[in-house]
Design a protein around this motif. Sequence first.
Motif, short mmCIF file in Angstrom:
data_model
loop_
_atom_site.label_atom_id
_atom_site.label_comp_id
_atom_site.label_asym_id
_atom_site.label_seq_id
_atom_site.Cartn_x
_atom_site.Cartn_y
_atom_site.Cartn_z
N THR A 84 -26.91 28.63 21.21
CA THR A 84 -26.31 29.03 19.93
C THR A 84 -25.58 27.85 19.30
OG1 THR A 84 -25.80 31.03 21.17
CG2 THR A 84 -25.07 30.94 18.89
N GLY A 85 -24.83 27.13 20.12
CA GLY A 85 -24.12 25.96 19.61
C GLY A 85 -25.09 24.93 19.05
N ALA A 86 -26.18 24.70 19.78
CA ALA A 86 -27.19 23.73 19.32
C ALA A 86 -27.82 24.19 18.01
CB ALA A 86 -28.26 23.54 20.39
N PHE A 87 -28.04 25.49 17.89
CA PHE A 87 -28.60 26.09 16.68
C PHE A 87 -27.70 25.77 15.47
CE2 PHE A 87 -28.32 29.85 13.89
CZ PHE A 87 -29.63 29.97 13.46
N LEU A 88 -26.39 25.94 15.66
CA LEU A 88 -25.45 25.66 14.57
C LEU A 88 -25.35 24.15 14.30
CD1 LEU A 88 -22.53 28.13 15.29
CD2 LEU A 88 -24.24 28.28 13.48
N TRP A 89 -25.35 23.37 15.39
CA TRP A 89 -25.23 21.92 15.25
C TRP A 89 -26.36 21.35 14.38
CZ3 TRP A 89 -21.62 18.35 16.92
CH2 TRP A 89 -21.97 17.01 16.74
N LYS A 90 -27.58 21.84 14.64
CA LYS A 90 -28.73 21.32 13.89
C LYS A 90 -28.56 21.60 12.40
CE LYS A 90 -31.81 21.86 17.80
NZ LYS A 90 -32.72 22.83 18.42
N ARG A 91 -27.93 22.76 12.09
CA ARG A 91 -27.69 23.05 10.68
C ARG A 91 -26.56 22.19 10.11
NH1 ARG A 91 -30.60 26.15 12.85
NH2 ARG A 91 -32.20 27.35 11.77
N LEU A 92 -25.57 21.90 10.94
CA LEU A 92 -24.50 20.99 10.49
C LEU A 92 -25.07 19.59 10.19
CD1 LEU A 92 -21.48 21.74 12.87
CD2 LEU A 92 -21.50 22.00 10.39
N GLU A 93 -26.05 19.18 11.00
CA GLU A 93 -26.69 17.88 10.78
C GLU A 93 -27.40 17.83 9.42
OE1 GLU A 93 -27.71 15.77 15.03
OE2 GLU A 93 -29.18 17.18 14.25
N GLN A 94 -27.84 19.03 8.97
CA GLN A 94 -28.48 19.11 7.65
C GLN A 94 -27.44 19.37 6.56
OE1 GLN A 94 -31.12 22.32 8.59
NE2 GLN A 94 -32.41 21.04 9.89
N GLU A 95 -26.18 19.13 6.94
CA GLU A 95 -25.05 19.24 6.03
C GLU A 95 -24.85 20.64 5.48
OE1 GLU A 95 -25.17 16.02 3.25
OE2 GLU A 95 -24.92 14.54 4.84
N ALA A 96 -25.10 21.64 6.30
CA ALA A 96 -24.85 23.03 5.91
C ALA A 96 -23.34 23.27 5.85
CB ALA A 96 -25.48 23.97 6.93
N GLY A 97 -22.90 24.06 4.85
CA GLY A 97 -21.50 24.45 4.76
C GLY A 97 -21.25 25.70 5.60
N GLU A 98 -19.99 26.16 5.62
CA GLU A 98 -19.65 27.31 6.47
C GLU A 98 -20.42 28.56 6.06
OE1 GLU A 98 -15.50 27.73 7.23
OE2 GLU A 98 -15.79 29.57 8.39
N ASP A 99 -20.56 28.78 4.74
CA ASP A 99 -21.28 29.97 4.27
C ASP A 99 -22.73 29.95 4.75
OD1 ASP A 99 -19.03 30.84 3.09
OD2 ASP A 99 -19.59 30.27 1.04
N GLU A 100 -23.32 28.76 4.69
CA GLU A 100 -24.72 28.65 5.13
C GLU A 100 -24.85 28.88 6.64
OE1 GLU A 100 -26.78 25.15 2.83
OE2 GLU A 100 -24.61 24.92 2.74
N LEU A 101 -23.82 28.44 7.38
CA LEU A 101 -23.83 28.66 8.83
C LEU A 101 -23.76 30.16 9.12
CD1 LEU A 101 -21.40 25.92 10.27
CD2 LEU A 101 -23.89 25.87 10.23
N ILE A 102 -22.91 30.85 8.38
CA ILE A 102 -22.78 32.31 8.59
C ILE A 102 -24.11 33.00 8.29
CG2 ILE A 102 -21.63 34.40 7.75
CD1 ILE A 102 -19.13 32.62 7.23
N THR A 103 -24.71 32.63 7.17
CA THR A 103 -26.00 33.23 6.80
C THR A 103 -27.05 32.98 7.89
OG1 THR A 103 -25.45 32.73 4.51
CG2 THR A 103 -27.74 33.36 4.95
N ALA A 104 -27.07 31.73 8.37
CA ALA A 104 -28.06 31.36 9.40
C ALA A 104 -27.82 32.17 10.68
CB ALA A 104 -27.97 29.88 9.71
N LEU A 105 -26.57 32.32 11.05
CA LEU A 105 -26.23 33.04 12.28
C LEU A 105 -26.61 34.52 12.16
CD1 LEU A 105 -24.93 32.04 14.92
CD2 LEU A 105 -22.77 32.98 14.14
N LEU A 106 -26.35 35.09 10.97
CA LEU A 106 -26.68 36.50 10.75
C LEU A 106 -28.19 36.73 10.81
CD1 LEU A 106 -24.18 37.38 7.86
CD2 LEU A 106 -24.10 38.18 10.23
N GLU A 107 -28.94 35.73 10.31
CA GLU A 107 -30.41 35.86 10.33
C GLU A 107 -30.96 35.78 11.75
OE1 GLU A 107 -31.96 32.89 7.71
OE2 GLU A 107 -31.26 33.94 5.92
N GLU A 108 -30.31 34.96 12.56
CA GLU A 108 -30.88 34.66 13.88
C GLU A 108 -30.34 35.54 15.00
OE1 GLU A 108 -33.77 32.34 15.74
OE2 GLU A 108 -33.21 32.29 13.63
N TYR A 109 -29.09 35.99 14.84
CA TYR A 109 -28.45 36.72 15.94
C TYR A 109 -28.00 38.10 15.49
CZ TYR A 109 -28.28 32.24 18.31
OH TYR A 109 -28.63 31.05 18.90
#
Lengths: 80, 357
Positions: free
Chosen positions: A30-55
Motif C-alpha cells: 500500500t505504501g509503495a502504491f502511494l509512493w509511486k503516485r507521489l513520484e508522479q507529483e500527485a496531491g493529497e486529494d489525488e492520493l485519496i481518490t487513488a486509494l478509494l479506487e484501489e482499496y
Amino acid sequence: MLREIAGTWIVVPLGQRVVDFNGLMTLSETGAFLWKRLEQEAGEDELITALLEEYEVDEETAKADIDEFLKELKSGGIAE
Amino acid sequence: MGREDDKYLWFDTVNGLRDVAASQGIPLIGSFELTARCNLRCNMCYIRHDGNDKKVLIAEKTAEEWISIGEQAAKAGTLFLLITGGEPLIRPDFREIYTALNKLGFIITLYTNATLINENFISWIAKIPPNKIGVTIYGASPEVYAAVTGSGSAFQKALNGIDLLMQAGIKVELRTTITRTNIGDIEAMDAIAQKRKLDISHVLSLVKSVRGAASDVENQRLSAAEMKNVSIKEISCDDDSEVVYKGPPKKVRANDQPMYCSAGKSSYWISWDGELLPCLLMNEPFFDPFNSSFIDAWEKLKFSIPGITAPKECSYCEFKPYCSVCPAKLQAETGSFEKISPYICELAKMIKEKYES
C-alpha cells in the motif's frame, strides 16, 4: 527512489536528502502504491481518490491513512 | 485488494532482508574496490600499492566499466554498496564514477583515509553525500602516523578532512587498524572519536595479503600474547558476529558450513583489477563480471561457494566456539582452505583462556 529488492519495497534517499535520512525505510504494498503516485507529483486529494479506487476503505479512513503516511515520511526525513 | 490486516501497514520491517537475500541468492551487499593504489604507505595494509604504480594503473578498470557494473549490480538487487580502495579518492575520475553510482539507488558507504578531502571536494560531495563515510585513522599524532603510514603530515590532513565532512553534515564513522606501531595510541584515537561524538571500530586480527601488497603484515600484527591485554572489542567482517576479547563469544555461528557468512550468498567484492570475489580476503573463487556480465559472474560465484571446504581438524577442535576462522582467512594465511593456520589457532586459544580466567 523506490526500489523492489527481495520482494521488499525500499525507499532510497537521493541527493542531499541522505543527510536527513534516519535509517532504512521500507514500504508495504500500500505504501509503495502511494509512493509511486507521489513520484508522479500527485496531491493529497489525488492520493485519496487513488486509494478509494484501489482499496476497500471509506473516504475518512483513506484521508486519515494518507495523513499518517505523509507524516511518517516527513519524520523519516524523506519528504517535505 | 483490501487493507493489510486492517492496520496502517505503510512501513514494513527491514529485518530479515539480508536473510531473504541470502536464501534467494540476491547480491544485496557489494563492494567496489576502485584501486589498490594509495597516497599513504601503511606497513600492515593487505592491498596497498604506490600511488603512481604503473602496473596497477594499467590494470585498473575504467570509470565507464565501473559505472556499467554498477548499473548491472543495481538491476541484480544490490542495495548496500561500499566504495573503497586503496584510496578511492586518488583516482582522477573518482567524481565521475561516484556521481554515476550515486544515481542508481544504492545506500553508499565510502571508505577513505580523509587526507585528500579539502573544501573543493566537500562543496561537491555535500550535494550528493553517501549514507556514510568510514575514515580509517592510523594513530593520534604526526609521529605515529609517520611510523605507520610513512607520512606525519597525513595526521593533520586526516583530522581536517574528518572535520570538514562533519561540518557538511555528512555521517562519519572512524575505523582503525591496531598494529605493534600504534598500539600505544588506542586510547588517544578513541579520544579523537569521542571529542567529535563519532563511533570508532578497531580491527585487531590482521591476515596476510592475498593481493601482493607492498607491506609487512606479519611483523606489524599483534601476536595472540600481545592481543591478550587489549581490552577493546573488535567488530568482525561479518555483520552478525563480534569477537569480544574480554568476554565470551557473543554469538555462535548461524550454521556449520565452512562459508558461514553472507559472502557469495548475498554479498560480494569486486577487486580493483576486475575480479568478482566472495570477500576482500580471498583471491579465489573469482569470476570476471567485466568480460561477461555481472549477473553471469554472480551466478557462477554463488554456485562455487558450497564447494569450499574446511580443515578436518576444525570440526572437532575444542577452541571452535572461540575461533574466528573462515575459509577466507585460511586462504590468506596458508594458501589453502583446508590447512589450519597456527596464527588463527593461537588467537582462539587466547580468547578461550581470557574468557575462562
